[in-house]
Design a protein around this motif. Structure first.
Motif, PDB file in Angstrom:
ATOM      1  N   ARG B 147       0.809  -1.220   0.000  1.00 33.88           N
ATOM      2  CA  ARG B 147       0.000   0.000   0.000  1.00 33.88           C
ATOM      3  C   ARG B 147       0.839   1.266   0.000  1.00 33.88           C
ATOM      4  O   ARG B 147       0.318   2.360   0.121  1.00 33.88           O
ATOM      5  N   CYS B 148       2.157   1.130  -0.046  1.00 33.97           N
ATOM      6  CA  CYS B 148       3.041   2.294   0.078  1.00 33.97           C
ATOM      7  C   CYS B 148       3.119   3.049  -1.244  1.00 33.97           C
ATOM      8  O   CYS B 148       3.275   2.462  -2.309  1.00 33.97           O
ATOM      9  N   ILE B 149       2.986   4.378  -1.189  1.00 33.40           N
ATOM     10  CA  ILE B 149       3.081   5.194  -2.405  1.00 33.40           C
ATOM     11  C   ILE B 149       4.370   6.031  -2.427  1.00 33.40           C
ATOM     12  O   ILE B 149       4.505   6.944  -3.224  1.00 33.40           O
ATOM     13  N   PHE B 150       5.303   5.755  -1.535  1.00 28.56           N
ATOM     14  CA  PHE B 150       6.626   6.404  -1.517  1.00 28.56           C
ATOM     15  C   PHE B 150       6.539   7.920  -1.403  1.00 28.56           C
ATOM     16  O   PHE B 150       7.282   8.655  -2.045  1.00 28.56           O
ATOM     17  N   CYS B 151       5.634   8.368  -0.560  1.00 27.69           N
ATOM     18  CA  CYS B 151       5.529   9.802  -0.318  1.00 27.69           C
ATOM     19  C   CYS B 151       6.625  10.257   0.641  1.00 27.69           C
ATOM     20  O   CYS B 151       6.906  11.437   0.757  1.00 27.69           O
ATOM     21  N   THR B 152       7.216   9.329   1.374  1.00 23.99           N
ATOM     22  CA  THR B 152       8.269   9.543   2.390  1.00 23.99           C
ATOM     23  C   THR B 152       7.820  10.425   3.562  1.00 23.99           C
ATOM     24  O   THR B 152       8.656  11.014   4.250  1.00 23.99           O
ATOM     25  N   ARG B 153       6.534  10.514   3.790  1.00 28.33           N
ATOM     26  CA  ARG B 153       6.071  11.284   4.949  1.00 28.33           C
ATOM     27  C   ARG B 153       6.528  10.627   6.260  1.00 28.33           C
ATOM     28  O   ARG B 153       6.897  11.311   7.218  1.00 28.33           O
ATOM     29  N   CYS B 154       6.533   9.287   6.282  1.00 20.77           N
ATOM     30  CA  CYS B 154       6.975   8.566   7.487  1.00 20.77           C
ATOM     31  C   CYS B 154       8.427   8.908   7.792  1.00 20.77           C
ATOM     32  O   CYS B 154       8.806   9.184   8.930  1.00 20.77           O
ATOM     33  N   MET B 155       9.229   8.901   6.723  1.00 25.68           N
ATOM     34  CA  MET B 155      10.657   9.146   6.873  1.00 25.68           C
ATOM     35  C   MET B 155      10.922  10.553   7.406  1.00 25.68           C
ATOM     36  O   MET B 155      11.704  10.748   8.338  1.00 25.68           O
ATOM     37  N   ALA B 201       1.405   9.916  10.250  1.00 26.79           N
ATOM     38  CA  ALA B 201       1.802  10.654   9.051  1.00 26.79           C
ATOM     39  C   ALA B 201       1.434   9.940   7.758  1.00 26.79           C
ATOM     40  O   ALA B 201       1.190  10.568   6.734  1.00 26.79           O
ATOM     41  N   CYS B 202       1.378   8.623   7.772  1.00 23.24           N
ATOM     42  CA  CYS B 202       1.174   7.856   6.535  1.00 23.24           C
ATOM     43  C   CYS B 202      -0.217   8.141   5.951  1.00 23.24           C
ATOM     44  O   CYS B 202      -1.218   8.023   6.635  1.00 23.24           O
ATOM     45  N   PRO B 203      -0.268   8.522   4.670  1.00 23.35           N
ATOM     46  CA  PRO B 203      -1.566   8.868   4.084  1.00 23.35           C
ATOM     47  C   PRO B 203      -2.406   7.657   3.681  1.00 23.35           C
ATOM     48  O   PRO B 203      -3.592   7.798   3.391  1.00 23.35           O
ATOM     49  N   ALA B 206      -0.531   1.843   4.472  1.00 30.47           N
ATOM     50  CA  ALA B 206       0.764   1.155   4.503  1.00 30.47           C
ATOM     51  C   ALA B 206       1.284   0.973   5.931  1.00 30.47           C
ATOM     52  O   ALA B 206       1.732  -0.098   6.302  1.00 30.47           O
ATOM     53  N   ILE B 207       1.245   2.037   6.742  1.00 27.91           N
ATOM     54  CA  ILE B 207       1.692   1.893   8.130  1.00 27.91           C
ATOM     55  C   ILE B 207       0.449   1.915   9.011  1.00 27.91           C
ATOM     56  O   ILE B 207      -0.389   2.809   8.892  1.00 27.91           O
ATOM     57  N   PHE B 208       0.344   0.913   9.849  1.00 26.29           N
ATOM     58  CA  PHE B 208      -0.904   0.773  10.620  1.00 26.29           C
ATOM     59  C   PHE B 208      -0.588   0.299  12.032  1.00 26.29           C
ATOM     60  O   PHE B 208       0.520  -0.149  12.321  1.00 26.29           O
TER      61      PHE B 208
HETATM   62  S1  SF4 Z   1       4.156   7.451   4.782  1.00 27.87           S
HETATM   63 FE1  SF4 Z   1       3.189   5.528   4.193  1.00 27.87          FE
HETATM   64  S2  SF4 Z   1       2.838   5.697   1.978  1.00 27.87           S
HETATM   65 FE2  SF4 Z   1       4.288   7.299   2.544  1.00 27.87          FE
HETATM   66  S3  SF4 Z   1       6.294   6.385   2.189  1.00 27.87           S
HETATM   67 FE3  SF4 Z   1       5.795   6.023   4.342  1.00 27.87          FE
HETATM   68  S4  SF4 Z   1       4.830   4.010   4.347  1.00 27.87           S
HETATM   69 FE4  SF4 Z   1       4.825   4.708   2.223  1.00 27.87          FE
END
Ligand code: SF4
Ligand code: SF4
Ligand code: SF4
Ligand code: FES
Lengths: 181, 238
Positions: B147-155, B201-203, B206-208
């Motif tokens: 489900r990850c869209i690589f927005c990098t908000r988590c990072m 932060a994850c939209p 993907a992170i739950f």
């Molecule tokens: S915040 Fe969620 S969707 Fe965005 S990169 Fe991280 S895991 Fe992926």
């Protein structure tokens, strides 16, 4: 004027979209007054007829029978509608796709997870062979309109069918009409 | 402080130099769609939802990482932009494995909201169906790479707000993936404080939080907002 010829077909899906269609309850009487149901899993008709006006396609293309039926429906239907998430996105049935092809899927289900007499079913003409990939309908035949939802709620099906019967453009908008899942 | 004057959708705007087009639009009451932007952390221009047209340039520029310039004439809702935005959302859906019907974020997902907003009723691009896994080694949280869209908000939130820098991007192109630690299972990363900021932060789904079932995800973005305000304005009470 002749009644509109309506068909519904059920491919690789759980039949939830058809259940949701039946949830239209008494509106089905109003619908029946406007259409002839010429082919459907809820009617005992063996072959898909010629000259169908509107067809709702539930389910993804998962095996050879699905592919044959959808091709037939496409050739004999004016307005072909992807009905529900499996038809539109391939959805849950496609969760087997990352495994690569039909073989590892069958081996996993029938050999690795089988208890007694493990064997992969092989009955030509009776059990349709799986396609290597489950695909949404529009990736294999042209589709005229899309009604997503898993399943689309009855109200949404009704609004959509009313639009279709009035011959309006079938582009959905807003969370009430357009939501996956 | 120097001021720049410009026009957005025909509205005259005056903002401090160095402001992003996204922030300038917000001040003018114009909302530009975003996915990778998160208030309070740096912008990276990853999702391209915020593309705008600037008169005199034939390039579409991301509003979140483009600074305003004197006399700019910006459009945010042209048919061309709407078409590209819809294509971007379609690509995000066909790139990963988004099965909303069995997703923890169903009904609470910014990607799903965006699909509705851009009027996506199907995707015109062939689905890739990539083979991706899931990591539930963390005692409280999990990541489903499907489900990850690589927005990098988590990072960014983990690095810039929590200061733990657990997340990174590994590989590139089709093989790109978010990793924890030095590509260790998340549960083994000692730097993680289990603060849950990445979860907020994850939209997407993907992170739950572990134990949440289908369509159960609730985000409390106000926690992040609180932390950002606290840090920037030194207001520490909620
Ligand atoms: S915040 Fe969620 S969707 Fe965005 S990169 Fe991280 S895991 Fe992926
Ligand atoms: S993350 Fe959002 S778009 Fe993706 S499957 Fe879950 S609900 Fe659907
Ligand atoms: S829980 Fe906190 S410290 Fe751990 S990865 Fe997420 S944001 Fe970083
Ligand atoms: S919000 Fe600007 S590129 Fe994602």
């Amino acid at each position: 004027m002749d009644k509109i010829k309506l068909a519904t077909i059920w491919l690789g899906g759980c039949s939830g979209c058809h259940m949701s269609f039946l949830d239209l309850d008494e509106w089905l009487f109003d619908l029946a007054a406007q259409v002839d149901l010429v082919f459907s899993p809820i009617a005992d008709i063996k072959t898909y007829p010629e000259g169908v006006d509107i067809c709702l396609v539930e389910g993804s293309i998962a095996n050879e029978d699905n592919l044959e039926l959808v091709r037939q429906a496409r050739a004999r239907t004016k307005v072909l509608i992807s009905f529900g998430d499996c038809a539109v996105t391939a959805n849950v049935p496609a969760m087997r796709n990352p495994l690569g092809s039909a073989k590892p899927v069958l081996e996993r289900c029938y050999l690795e997870l089988g208890d007694v007499q493990t064997q992969i079913p092989h009955e030509p003409g009776i059990v349709p062979p799986l396609l290597d990939r489950v695909r949404p309908v529009h990736e294999l035949v042209p589709v005229d309109a899309y009604l997503p939802g898993c399943p689309p709620p009855a109200d949404r099906i009704r609004t959509f069918l009313e639009m279709a019967l009035r011959g309006e453009p079938l582009h959905l908008k807003g969370r009430e009409m357009l939501k996956f899942g | 402080m120097s001021v720049r004057t410009l026009r957005i959708n025909g509205i005259d705007v005056a903002v401090e130099s160095g402001t992003s087009i996204l922030a300038a639009a917000k001040q003018a009451g114009i909302t530009i769609p975003t996915l990778c932007h998160l208030d309070g952390v740096s912008d990276v221009g990853a999702c391209r939802l915020c593309l705008v047209e600037i008169q005199g340039s034939n390039k579409l520029l991301p509003a979140c990482v483009t600074e305003v310039a004197e006399g700019m004439d910006i459009q945010t809702e042209t048919p061309k932009l709407q078409e590209y935005r819809r294509m971007t959302v379609e690509l995000l859906f066909s790139e990963g494995n988004h099965v909303c019907a069995v997703c923890v974020a169903n009904g609470n997902c910014e990607l799903q909201d965006m699909a509705i907003a851009v009027g996506m009723d199907h995707t015109r691009f062939p689905y890739r169906f990539p083979d991706r896994d899931l990591d539930v080694s963390h005692p409280q949280f999990g990541i489903d790479h499907n489900r990850c869209i690589f927005c990098t908000r988590c990072m960014r939130v983990c690095d810039e707000i929590e200061g733990a820098h657990v997340w990174d991007v590994a590989q590139r192109g089709a093989a790109v993936r978010m990793i924890t630690g030095l590509n260790q299972p998340w549960g083994e990363v000692e730097a993680c404080t289990s603060c849950g900021k990445c979860v907020e932060a994850c939209p997407t789904g993907a992170i739950f939080r572990q134990g949440s079932t289908v369509a159960e995800m609730q985000r409390d973005r106000s926690t992040l907002e609180f932390l950002v305000t606290a840090r920037e304005k030194k207001e520490w009470t909620r």
